[in-house]
Design a protein around this motif. Structure first.
Motif, PDB file in Angstrom:
ATOM      1  N   ASP A  51      -1.365   1.194   6.630  1.00 35.62           N
ATOM      2  CA  ASP A  51      -2.502   0.270   6.679  1.00 35.62           C
ATOM      3  C   ASP A  51      -2.366  -0.491   7.985  1.00 35.62           C
ATOM      4  OD1 ASP A  51      -4.228  -1.909   6.586  1.00 35.62           O
ATOM      5  OD2 ASP A  51      -4.105  -2.068   4.403  1.00 35.62           O
ATOM      6  N   ASN A  52      -3.291  -0.218   8.920  1.00 33.33           N
ATOM      7  CA  ASN A  52      -3.129  -0.820  10.251  1.00 33.33           C
ATOM      8  C   ASN A  52      -4.065  -2.007  10.482  1.00 33.33           C
ATOM      9  OD1 ASN A  52      -5.594   0.286  10.771  1.00 33.33           O
ATOM     10  ND2 ASN A  52      -4.891   1.818  12.224  1.00 33.33           N
ATOM     11  N   SER A  53      -4.582  -2.619   9.396  1.00 37.04           N
ATOM     12  CA  SER A  53      -5.511  -3.753   9.548  1.00 37.04           C
ATOM     13  C   SER A  53      -4.929  -4.815  10.471  1.00 37.04           C
ATOM     14  CB  SER A  53      -5.808  -4.414   8.198  1.00 37.04           C
ATOM     15  OG  SER A  53      -6.321  -3.495   7.291  1.00 37.04           O
ATOM     16  N   ASN A  54      -3.618  -5.057  10.346  1.00 36.92           N
ATOM     17  CA  ASN A  54      -3.016  -6.137  11.125  1.00 36.92           C
ATOM     18  C   ASN A  54      -2.048  -5.655  12.190  1.00 36.92           C
ATOM     19  OD1 ASN A  54      -4.324  -8.277   9.632  1.00 36.92           O
ATOM     20  ND2 ASN A  54      -3.036  -7.624   7.921  1.00 36.92           N
ATOM     21  N   LEU A  55      -2.213  -4.425  12.629  1.00 36.65           N
ATOM     22  CA  LEU A  55      -1.314  -3.911  13.673  1.00 36.65           C
ATOM     23  C   LEU A  55      -2.063  -3.790  14.994  1.00 36.65           C
ATOM     24  CD1 LEU A  55       0.681  -0.914  12.106  1.00 36.65           C
ATOM     25  CD2 LEU A  55       1.380  -3.298  12.315  1.00 36.65           C
ATOM     26  N   THR A  56      -1.357  -4.025  16.089  1.00 35.07           N
ATOM     27  CA  THR A  56      -1.962  -3.741  17.394  1.00 35.07           C
ATOM     28  C   THR A  56      -1.853  -2.233  17.636  1.00 35.07           C
ATOM     29  OG1 THR A  56       0.122  -3.948  18.569  1.00 35.07           O
ATOM     30  CG2 THR A  56      -1.190  -5.972  18.314  1.00 35.07           C
ATOM     31  N   ILE A  57      -2.598  -1.769  18.622  1.00 32.92           N
ATOM     32  CA  ILE A  57      -2.538  -0.336  18.947  1.00 32.92           C
ATOM     33  C   ILE A  57      -1.112   0.034  19.367  1.00 32.92           C
ATOM     34  CG2 ILE A  57      -3.343   1.401  20.610  1.00 32.92           C
ATOM     35  CD1 ILE A  57      -6.118   0.183  20.354  1.00 32.92           C
ATOM     36  N   ALA A  58      -0.487  -0.848  20.165  1.00 34.76           N
ATOM     37  CA  ALA A  58       0.885  -0.548  20.626  1.00 34.76           C
ATOM     38  C   ALA A  58       1.833  -0.458  19.431  1.00 34.76           C
ATOM     39  CB  ALA A  58       1.349  -1.622  21.604  1.00 34.76           C
ATOM     40  N   GLN A  59       1.679  -1.351  18.463  1.00 39.16           N
ATOM     41  CA  GLN A  59       2.563  -1.330  17.281  1.00 39.16           C
ATOM     42  C   GLN A  59       2.372  -0.047  16.480  1.00 39.16           C
ATOM     43  OE1 GLN A  59       1.211  -5.040  15.579  1.00 39.16           O
ATOM     44  NE2 GLN A  59       3.131  -6.086  16.083  1.00 39.16           N
ATOM     45  N   GLN A  60       1.121   0.351  16.307  1.00 29.66           N
ATOM     46  CA  GLN A  60       0.922   1.573  15.504  1.00 29.66           C
ATOM     47  C   GLN A  60       1.408   2.811  16.248  1.00 29.66           C
ATOM     48  OE1 GLN A  60      -3.146   1.983  14.264  1.00 29.66           O
ATOM     49  NE2 GLN A  60      -3.731   3.069  16.108  1.00 29.66           N
ATOM     50  N   ASP A  61       1.272   2.796  17.583  1.00 23.23           N
ATOM     51  CA  ASP A  61       1.764   3.932  18.365  1.00 23.23           C
ATOM     52  C   ASP A  61       3.283   4.071  18.218  1.00 23.23           C
ATOM     53  OD1 ASP A  61      -0.732   4.608  19.238  1.00 23.23           O
ATOM     54  OD2 ASP A  61      -0.552   3.606  21.188  1.00 23.23           O
ATOM     55  N   GLU A  62       3.984   2.934  18.285  1.00 20.20           N
ATOM     56  CA  GLU A  62       5.451   2.971  18.138  1.00 20.20           C
ATOM     57  C   GLU A  62       5.838   3.452  16.748  1.00 20.20           C
ATOM     58  OE1 GLU A  62       7.841   2.873  20.454  1.00 20.20           O
ATOM     59  OE2 GLU A  62       6.004   2.805  21.626  1.00 20.20           O
TER      60      GLU A  62
END
Ligand code: DC
Length: 233
Positions: A205-216
């Motif tokens: 669930d990426n509602s509260n993730l930045t793009i960089a965080q989800q990429d990592e």
């Protein structure tokens, strides 16, 4: 190094393609956007007058589908251009007209069979990151890494609205939210290959993730799947 298949499924407008494309460029894999394929078939139906209001001339579409060629042209910036019978349709397939008509097209059994066959051919050599709705459940049930991405519908509508307005498309947030909700409903309630996480998918669930965080996060899952660890984490 062993090559795997990465299947990324999830709701519309939750950043699947952004993360899939990034992982593909980082790993040297080929990115395949299966939503673009259903969009290209939808554009074909529009261009050939196969829509009459909400009803679709399925007999003609079924007869024509073996002759529809959908291919991807890789661009130097890492993006891919979708070609329909050799013509660049990348911009058109992202517009609101195709977006509002694609779900009923993607619910047609003969359309899905043709697309799934094409998608399986594209992955014969492995080394692909494929995003869609049924990649981990139907196209590649044996994929080594399966991710199911989701985010709240309001967050997704805002992201999509920002993306469309940045490209100069005139629309409203409410219209985009309505479209996101409608597609969620049709995609998860259709009879064939409804949108659902595979039993062995990892949910993000990426509602509260930045793009960089989800990429990592995704890169770490990828390294785990190929049996390596990230030296930076
Ligand atoms: O990911 P997208 O929004 O570009 O997808 C467009 C539509 O295609 C969406 O309504 C769901 C459908 N789709 C599908 O049914 N199966 C896939 N593998 C990919 C997309």
């Amino acid at each position: 190094m062993k090559k795997i298949i990465v299947a990324i499924d999830g709701h519309s407008s939750c950043g699947k393609s952004t993360m899939a494309r990034k992982l593909a460029s980082r790993s040297g894999y080929t990115y395949i956007d299966t939503g673009a394929m259903y969009r290209a078939v939808t554009l074909f139906a529009i261009q050939n007058g196969l829509f009459d209001g909400d009803s679709i001339d399925t007999a003609t579409l079924e007869a024509e589908i073996p002759g529809i060629r959908i291919t991807f042209r890789p661009e130097p910036d890492g993006h891919q251009t979708t070609l329909l019978n050799g013509a660049d349709v990348e911009h058109e397939i992202r517009g609101m007209e195709v977006s509002s008509k694609v779900s009923p097209i993607a619910a047609l059994g003969f359309v899905r069979t043709a697309m799934v066959n094409l998608q399986r051919e594209m992955g014969l050599q492995k080394g692909i990151v494929m995003d869609g709705r049924d990649i981990g459940t139907v196209v590649y049930p044996d994929a080594e890494l399966k991710i199911f991405v989701t985010a709240s519908d309001t967050v997704r509508a805002q992201r999509r609205f920002d993306e469309l307005t940045a490209k100069g498309t005139r629309t409203t947030y409410e219209e985009v939210l309505e479209n996101v909700r409608q597609r969620d409903y049709i995609d998860s309630h259709r009879e064939i290959a409804p949108l659902r996480p595979a039993d062995d998918a990892i949910i993000l669930d990426n509602s509260n993730l930045t793009i960089a965080q989800q990429d990592e996060w995704l890169y770490d899952r990828f390294l785990e799947a190929i049996g390596q660890t990230n030296p930076l984490t």
